[in-house]
Design an enzyme around this catalytic site. Structure first.
Site, PDB file in Angstrom:
ATOM      1  N   LYS A 119     -13.638   5.372   1.004  1.00 38.66           N
ATOM      2  CA  LYS A 119     -13.304   5.639  -0.399  1.00 38.66           C
ATOM      3  C   LYS A 119     -14.526   5.909  -1.252  1.00 38.66           C
ATOM      4  O   LYS A 119     -14.458   6.655  -2.231  1.00 38.66           O
ATOM      5  CB  LYS A 119     -12.511   4.479  -0.992  1.00 38.66           C
ATOM      6  CG  LYS A 119     -11.083   4.450  -0.501  1.00 38.66           C
ATOM      7  CD  LYS A 119     -10.206   3.647  -1.403  1.00 38.66           C
ATOM      8  CE  LYS A 119      -8.762   3.765  -0.977  1.00 38.66           C
ATOM      9  NZ  LYS A 119      -7.877   2.911  -1.735  1.00 38.66           N
ATOM     10  N   LYS A 201      -5.552  10.321   7.112  1.00 39.78           N
ATOM     11  CA  LYS A 201      -4.244   9.685   6.890  1.00 39.78           C
ATOM     12  C   LYS A 201      -3.600  10.187   5.598  1.00 39.78           C
ATOM     13  O   LYS A 201      -4.307  10.594   4.674  1.00 39.78           O
ATOM     14  CB  LYS A 201      -4.394   8.165   6.928  1.00 39.78           C
ATOM     15  CG  LYS A 201      -4.519   7.488   5.605  1.00 39.78           C
ATOM     16  CD  LYS A 201      -4.543   5.991   5.707  1.00 39.78           C
ATOM     17  CE  LYS A 201      -4.945   5.460   4.349  1.00 39.78           C
ATOM     18  NZ  LYS A 201      -3.967   4.728   3.639  1.00 39.78           N
ATOM     19  N   LYS A 204      -1.775   8.032  -0.836  1.00 39.22           N
ATOM     20  CA  LYS A 204      -1.108   8.332  -2.107  1.00 39.22           C
ATOM     21  C   LYS A 204      -2.060   8.839  -3.182  1.00 39.22           C
ATOM     22  O   LYS A 204      -1.645   9.513  -4.110  1.00 39.22           O
ATOM     23  CB  LYS A 204      -0.283   7.125  -2.590  1.00 39.22           C
ATOM     24  CG  LYS A 204      -1.076   5.932  -3.050  1.00 39.22           C
ATOM     25  CD  LYS A 204      -0.148   4.858  -3.597  1.00 39.22           C
ATOM     26  CE  LYS A 204      -0.114   3.621  -2.747  1.00 39.22           C
ATOM     27  NZ  LYS A 204      -1.394   2.921  -2.597  1.00 39.22           N
TER      28      LYS A 204
HETATM   29  N1  AQP Z   1      -0.566   7.054   6.084  1.00 42.69           N
HETATM   30  C1  AQP Z   1      -0.057   5.849   6.235  1.00 42.69           C
HETATM   31  N2  AQP Z   1       0.684   5.566   7.333  1.00 42.69           N
HETATM   32  C2  AQP Z   1       1.208   4.322   7.502  1.00 42.69           C
HETATM   33  N3  AQP Z   1       1.026   3.304   6.625  1.00 42.69           N
HETATM   34  C3  AQP Z   1       0.297   3.557   5.525  1.00 42.69           C
HETATM   35  N4  AQP Z   1      -0.073   2.801   4.469  1.00 42.69           N
HETATM   36  C4  AQP Z   1      -0.823   3.529   3.631  1.00 42.69           C
HETATM   37  N5  AQP Z   1      -0.964   4.777   4.099  1.00 42.69           N
HETATM   38  C5  AQP Z   1      -0.280   4.833   5.276  1.00 42.69           C
HETATM   39  C6  AQP Z   1       0.325   1.410   4.286  1.00 42.69           C
HETATM   40  O1  AQP Z   1       0.965   1.339   3.023  1.00 42.69           O
HETATM   41  C7  AQP Z   1       0.553   0.151   2.344  1.00 42.69           C
HETATM   42  C8  AQP Z   1      -0.120   0.596   1.062  1.00 42.69           C
HETATM   43  O2  AQP Z   1      -1.293  -0.038   0.862  1.00 42.69           O
HETATM   44  P1  AQP Z   1      -2.212   0.114  -0.421  1.00 42.69           P
HETATM   45  O3  AQP Z   1      -1.456   0.586  -1.595  1.00 42.69           O
HETATM   46  O4  AQP Z   1      -2.893  -1.191  -0.580  1.00 42.69           O
HETATM   47  O5  AQP Z   1      -3.284   1.194  -0.099  1.00 42.69           O
HETATM   48  P2  AQP Z   1      -3.763   2.009   1.090  1.00 42.69           P
HETATM   49  O6  AQP Z   1      -3.585   1.315   2.378  1.00 42.69           O
HETATM   50  O7  AQP Z   1      -5.145   2.470   0.758  1.00 42.69           O
HETATM   51  O8  AQP Z   1      -2.717   3.220   0.986  1.00 42.69           O
HETATM   52  P3  AQP Z   1      -2.898   4.642   0.398  1.00 42.69           P
HETATM   53  O9  AQP Z   1      -1.559   5.280   0.313  1.00 42.69           O
HETATM   54  O10 AQP Z   1      -3.938   5.375   1.169  1.00 42.69           O
HETATM   55  O11 AQP Z   1      -3.395   4.369  -1.066  1.00 42.69           O
HETATM   56  P4  AQP Z   1      -4.691   4.855  -1.814  1.00 42.69           P
HETATM   57  O12 AQP Z   1      -4.678   6.344  -1.708  1.00 42.69           O
HETATM   58  O13 AQP Z   1      -4.537   4.347  -3.192  1.00 42.69           O
HETATM   59  O14 AQP Z   1      -5.836   4.237  -1.096  1.00 42.69           O
HETATM   60  C9  AQP Z   1      -0.358  -0.599   3.321  1.00 42.69           C
HETATM   61  O15 AQP Z   1       0.383  -1.515   4.097  1.00 42.69           O
HETATM   62  C10 AQP Z   1      -0.889   0.499   4.175  1.00 42.69           C
HETATM   63  O16 AQP Z   1      -1.348   0.059   5.438  1.00 42.69           O
END
Ligand code: AQP
Length: 333
Positions: A119, A201, A204
């Protein structure tokens, strides 16, 4: 004869209101949670203090907090069974994070965290201290509730491991204060990849939303995103993560959202091309989203607020108790 009382294990997980929730978040996290509600005592948080580790627009953040709550409800999280709450409503999270920063967390641990590296990219020096310290706050979230199981996607595994290490170190010094948690990661769909780059991956907060299918995407926009998704060279529909990562990702999405087995899909598409496959996948995704959004649209912001308020009361009582134990153990309470 004394009757043994079976207590249910505690589950904790959360999602940051840092963008539009997508099918990766749904498949990797939320869909698992729904099935766990009968068997476990579940606590699901909207982890807004995590979202602010990168800059957020205040209006959008406010909207995303309610949106995630409504998504939890629409997905089938039942507030009568599970606790749903907003992380920042309970100060014990940041208080415990501070204690763990001082007792348990080490710079060497945080330096290993791949999510921080991903990040912050080339701008590590200008990243916020919060982004660096994010895993310690996550450890506090988990440890406050005597959590035994943390259902997450693959990307969060390293953070849960850190929470375990911190808890063990603290317990070694101060006695059995924390339960040692364990990550639970689903076998298929633990890491849904971007639609345009299968080495990345689905995320969001991706600046190109064509990489993701958001749960609240316009149906026709979602259909176009699937039709434009990259595929691999060749013509056969095969599941081969190494040589056909993009197609394997699409097969995984098809199987999970369409409730089918991957080997069965591969068999059914033998002799057919990518075009047919993507058209059918788009139909599966559209059906899933239509159904999901029908449920979502029936939930008002006021309903979501009420759920968060009730959840706060229930979560606060548990968190306060654990924080008191911690404060007493280290000599400040
Ligand atoms: N691509 C993915 N496939 C499967 N699981 C996923 N998760 C996130 N992306 C995928 C799971 O969703 C939950 C969200 O966790 P988070 O909001 O704490 O942030 P993250 O893991 O960093 O998810 P994002 O979507 O990538 O958010 P941003 O872009 O804000 O960093 C977790 O259980 C994660 O494993």
């Amino acid at each position: 004869m004394e009757k043994k009382i079976e207590t249910k294990k505690i589950i904790f997980s959360g999602i940051q209101p840092s963008g539009n929730l997508n099918i990766g978040n749904y498949i990797g996290a939320i869909s698992q949670w729904v099935n766990m509600q009968e068997k476990y005592n579940c606590i699901f948080s909207v982890v807004d203090y995590h979202a602010i580790t990168v800059k957020q627009n205040p209006e959008e953040l406010r909207r995303h907090i309610l949106e995630i709550t409504k998504i939890y409800l629409a997905a089938g999280i039942d507030p009568e069974k599970s606790i749903i709450f907003q992380q920042s409503a309970i100060p014990a999270h940041t208080e415990l994070a501070w204690v763990l920063n001082c007792y348990g967390a080490r710079i060497a641990d945080l330096n290993k965290m791949t999510q921080f590296k991903d990040k912050s990219g080339k701008n590590q020096e200008s990243a916020s201290v919060g982004l660096y310290d994010y895993p310690v706050l996550m450890a506090a979230d988990i440890l406050l509730y005597n959590t035994e199981i943390v259902p997450v996607g693959e990307d969060q595994k390293q953070h849960v491991e850190l929470a375990r290490d911190i808890a063990k170190r603290f317990n070694n010094e101060y006695g059995d204060i924390f339960v040692i948690p364990q990550a639970v990661i689903r076998k298929d769909g633990a890491r849904i990849m971007s639609l345009l780059d299968a080495s990345k991956k689905m995320s969001k907060s991706d600046s190109n939303q064509n990489n993701c299918i958001a749960l609240l995407d316009d149906i026709e926009v979602a259909r176009k995103k699937i039709m434009r998704a990259v595929t691999d060279s060749g013509t056969d529909i095969e599941y081969d993560m190494e040589n056909k990562p993009a197609l394997s990702n699409l097969l995984t999405i098809y199987a999970i959202l369409g409730n089918r087995e991957i080997p069965r899909l591969v068999k059914d598409y033998r002799g057919k091309g990518y075009g047919d496959f993507k058209k059918d996948l788009a139909d599966v995704v559209v059906k899933f989203l239509t159904n999901f959004q029908d449920k979502y649209n029936k939930i008002s912001d006021a309903d979501a607020q009420k759920v968060l308020e009730a959840g706060k009361k229930r979560a606060e009582a548990i968190a306060a108790k654990k924080l008191t134990e911690v404060r007493q153990a280290i000599g400040i309470g």
